[in-house]
Design a protein around this motif. Sequence first.
Motif, PDB file in Angstrom:
ATOM      1  N   ASP A 338       0.833  -1.204   0.000  1.00 37.65           N
ATOM      2  CA  ASP A 338       0.000   0.000   0.000  1.00 37.65           C
ATOM      3  C   ASP A 338       0.865   1.251   0.000  1.00 37.65           C
ATOM      4  O   ASP A 338       0.585   2.223  -0.709  1.00 37.65           O
ATOM      5  CB  ASP A 338      -0.899   0.032   1.253  1.00 37.65           C
ATOM      6  CG  ASP A 338      -1.990  -1.019   1.186  1.00 37.65           C
ATOM      7  OD1 ASP A 338      -2.380  -1.382   0.064  1.00 37.65           O
ATOM      8  OD2 ASP A 338      -2.448  -1.466   2.256  1.00 37.65           O
ATOM      9  N   VAL A 339       1.916   1.204   0.832  1.00 39.02           N
ATOM     10  CA  VAL A 339       2.792   2.373   0.936  1.00 39.02           C
ATOM     11  C   VAL A 339       3.389   2.691  -0.427  1.00 39.02           C
ATOM     12  O   VAL A 339       3.405   3.836  -0.877  1.00 39.02           O
ATOM     13  CB  VAL A 339       3.924   2.122   1.966  1.00 39.02           C
ATOM     14  CG1 VAL A 339       4.868   3.310   2.008  1.00 39.02           C
ATOM     15  CG2 VAL A 339       3.338   1.866   3.340  1.00 39.02           C
ATOM     16  N   ASP A 340       3.844   1.645  -1.117  1.00 36.70           N
ATOM     17  CA  ASP A 340       4.483   1.864  -2.412  1.00 36.70           C
ATOM     18  C   ASP A 340       3.482   2.325  -3.465  1.00 36.70           C
ATOM     19  O   ASP A 340       3.801   3.133  -4.320  1.00 36.70           O
ATOM     20  CB  ASP A 340       5.186   0.583  -2.873  1.00 36.70           C
ATOM     21  CG  ASP A 340       6.344   0.223  -1.954  1.00 36.70           C
ATOM     22  OD1 ASP A 340       6.882   1.150  -1.311  1.00 36.70           O
ATOM     23  OD2 ASP A 340       6.697  -0.969  -1.868  1.00 36.70           O
ATOM     24  N   THR A 341       2.271   1.779  -3.412  1.00 36.52           N
ATOM     25  CA  THR A 341       1.286   2.093  -4.445  1.00 36.52           C
ATOM     26  C   THR A 341       0.660   3.464  -4.219  1.00 36.52           C
ATOM     27  O   THR A 341       0.497   4.236  -5.155  1.00 36.52           O
ATOM     28  CB  THR A 341       0.144   1.051  -4.455  1.00 36.52           C
ATOM     29  OG1 THR A 341       0.701  -0.225  -4.157  1.00 36.52           O
ATOM     30  CG2 THR A 341      -0.560   1.007  -5.794  1.00 36.52           C
ATOM     31  N   TYR A 342       0.263   3.726  -2.978  1.00 38.29           N
ATOM     32  CA  TYR A 342      -0.555   4.914  -2.753  1.00 38.29           C
ATOM     33  C   TYR A 342       0.217   6.086  -2.162  1.00 38.29           C
ATOM     34  O   TYR A 342      -0.294   7.189  -2.081  1.00 38.29           O
ATOM     35  CB  TYR A 342      -1.731   4.563  -1.835  1.00 38.29           C
ATOM     36  CG  TYR A 342      -2.665   3.554  -2.457  1.00 38.29           C
ATOM     37  CD1 TYR A 342      -3.573   3.959  -3.439  1.00 38.29           C
ATOM     38  CD2 TYR A 342      -2.637   2.208  -2.105  1.00 38.29           C
ATOM     39  CE1 TYR A 342      -4.427   3.042  -4.032  1.00 38.29           C
ATOM     40  CE2 TYR A 342      -3.485   1.289  -2.693  1.00 38.29           C
ATOM     41  CZ  TYR A 342      -4.370   1.706  -3.659  1.00 38.29           C
ATOM     42  OH  TYR A 342      -5.210   0.805  -4.262  1.00 38.29           O
ATOM     43  N   GLY A 343       1.435   5.860  -1.709  1.00 37.07           N
ATOM     44  CA  GLY A 343       2.219   6.961  -1.151  1.00 37.07           C
ATOM     45  C   GLY A 343       2.570   7.985  -2.219  1.00 37.07           C
ATOM     46  O   GLY A 343       2.870   7.602  -3.349  1.00 37.07           O
ATOM     47  N   ILE A 344       2.511   9.248  -1.863  1.00 41.34           N
ATOM     48  CA  ILE A 344       2.809  10.270  -2.876  1.00 41.34           C
ATOM     49  C   ILE A 344       4.091  11.012  -2.506  1.00 41.34           C
ATOM     50  O   ILE A 344       4.551  10.943  -1.413  1.00 41.34           O
ATOM     51  CB  ILE A 344       1.657  11.284  -3.058  1.00 41.34           C
ATOM     52  CG1 ILE A 344       1.346  12.015  -1.748  1.00 41.34           C
ATOM     53  CG2 ILE A 344       0.439  10.584  -3.604  1.00 41.34           C
ATOM     54  CD1 ILE A 344       0.326  13.109  -1.900  1.00 41.34           C
TER      55      ILE A 344
END
Lengths: 344, 359
Positions: A338-344
């Motif tokens: 999630d961190v990699d996908t949704y982090g901006i």
Amino acid sequence: MKRKVLEMMMVAAMTMGLVACGGSDSGDAAATGDTSSDTEATTEETTEASGELIKVGIINNDPNESGYRTANDADLKAMFTKENGYDASFAYSLKNDEQIQAAQQFIQDDVDYLLLSAADTAGWDSVLQDAKDAGIHVILFDRTIDADESLYDASIVSDMAKEGETAVNWLADQGLDSYKVIHIQGVMGSAAQQGRSGALDDKVAAESNWEIVAQQTAEWNAEKAQQIVQSQIDAGKDFNVIYAENDDMAKGAVAALDAAGISHGVGKDVIVMGFDCNKWALEELLAQNWNYDGQCNPFQASYIDEIIKTIEGGSAPAEKVVIMEEKGFDAETITQEDVDTYGI
Amino acid sequence: MSKTNKKENFWRGLVSNQLFIPIIALLLLAIINLFHDPTFFKVTMGLNNAGNPVLSGYLITILDYGSELAILAIGMTLVTAASGGQDISVGATIAIAGSAMLRVLCGGEARPTDLAAPVIVAFLVACIVGMLCGLFNGVLVAIFKIQPMIATLILFTAGRSIAAWINNNELPIVPDPKFGYFGGFIPGIPVPTTVFIAIACIIIIALVLKLTNLGLYTQAVGINEKSSRLNGINPTAIKILAFVILGLCVAVAALIKVSRLSTINYSVIAKDIEMDAILAVALGGNALSGGKFNIWASVLAAYVIQFLTTTLYKFEVSSDALAAYKAVVVILLVVFSAPTVRNYLSSLGKKFTSKKEVA
């Protein structure tokens, strides 16, 4: 006499310097000047490559404004490339009048699509009418405007009120006996502040065991948030939730908690909530130092791309207003993915 | 009769002393807080989340946040005295110096795992950058004779974009928790580090003023540039020097600011801090048109302003209304420092003392 001439030249040079610097700050890249030269340069190249590129003019806010904006700009730049069949020009400004000027420039340059994230909701009617008359499709992203719906083809926006509701519902599900909330607000009157504050205010008004300990605006500023929370701690106030309307302010609040030795995070004394899903914030969630982070989706480019493809295919977009899907992350369930996908 | 004169002189001396206004303001704030809620002055010892002993309470908060302002007030006082104007680019140059510091610390990466350079190197780079910004402002003011407020408007508007450009719009996060000590606490020492940094700056400037003619020259240039030149002082150099010293103060403040959160946000870091710094100079009773100055009054005034800010936060004044309250202070200051009001106050003192004598 000679001296006077010299003085005049000096003054002229200085004013020029001032103007140039002033322009670079608002990040508009001197909306009219630079963009026109940009477009000229790119059109020359395109005639060499292929004549089939779709010409888009993109008007956005200054990418320095926030991590959200930086991600938004990077996303647009990655999507609207020659490889994807676009010939894109960008103009940036936080000022509405400069944005309108840029829009007029794009209309003169005869772009096919005008993509707009307006600095202010008002004042767009006449320039959008011009665009319509010139046969240019207008797509709003990120921010909506006060203009007749017929003036634009589609708008892709975040539902800030829903972001707030999702967060408040999550908080309610934590099943605390009493909720004593320090509410740190963004710049008053902004759509994000109104949406995110509204949901919490409604809940506090409706429930007897919900209470606002302090409600202050820190204007998206981490330092101010730190001082506000520090002041509450110094006053010996009792609280168990920090509801900060963006990640920066949550970070400032946590700095104050750390200094005072108040534990925070999963299973600790104080629940920390933020918004925007900055990568570093999601990592705090992963480390269970924070409890919740609400997404404000900056990735509108793929939605815009889809709409442009639909219009190019000859049909109108199915919905005028597209509300993006947005998630809320819980520290107990978040994964590295999630961190990699949704982090901006 | 001589007794009256003495009393009169005492009163006059008191009113005209530069420390008079900041001390009165400090007492006023202290009394208001004492009556409203005596727990305001409570200082407690506790442990922070890293397990180290720290002092906490409103007074500590005032010392903590007032210190960065005090450091800036030192430089701003010199600039005001030498050039007769104020530097409004302080907040933006903090962003630039802080950004340069992060660039060196993180080596241009947004999320480094190790420090790319020691903190001292990064701090020295920030000092150089801050002094260069000061030099830029100083040259515009001293050589090109531009109004200080207009000259510094350039960096005021462009500075935050420059800061963002230094780090390619990234917001680097310093991985080493030790970097947080400068804006927080050193393990084992319960007093905020910023207090020690401010004390160090105050000692340095005190030594400089004591051992060199900087103070005298600055005052001379501020009072009358032409006559100081006739007396062999170089006004251009003195003015530029004042701006460069402010640049150094800015770099120190940037270290504190960046250290507080171990990261930076270009658009909001140290926002509007120049207004507080200028207010400190004014509250310190320094002539805003240049000349006579008293750095200690400015430093004290800086803490008074933070006292006011903290008091307002305590009263839960909405933080976007803080500026309005400070505006009231500015108005009061301007009125009180007007010569007519001062004369009236002195004559009031005269009447008061002579009446007492009669009785």
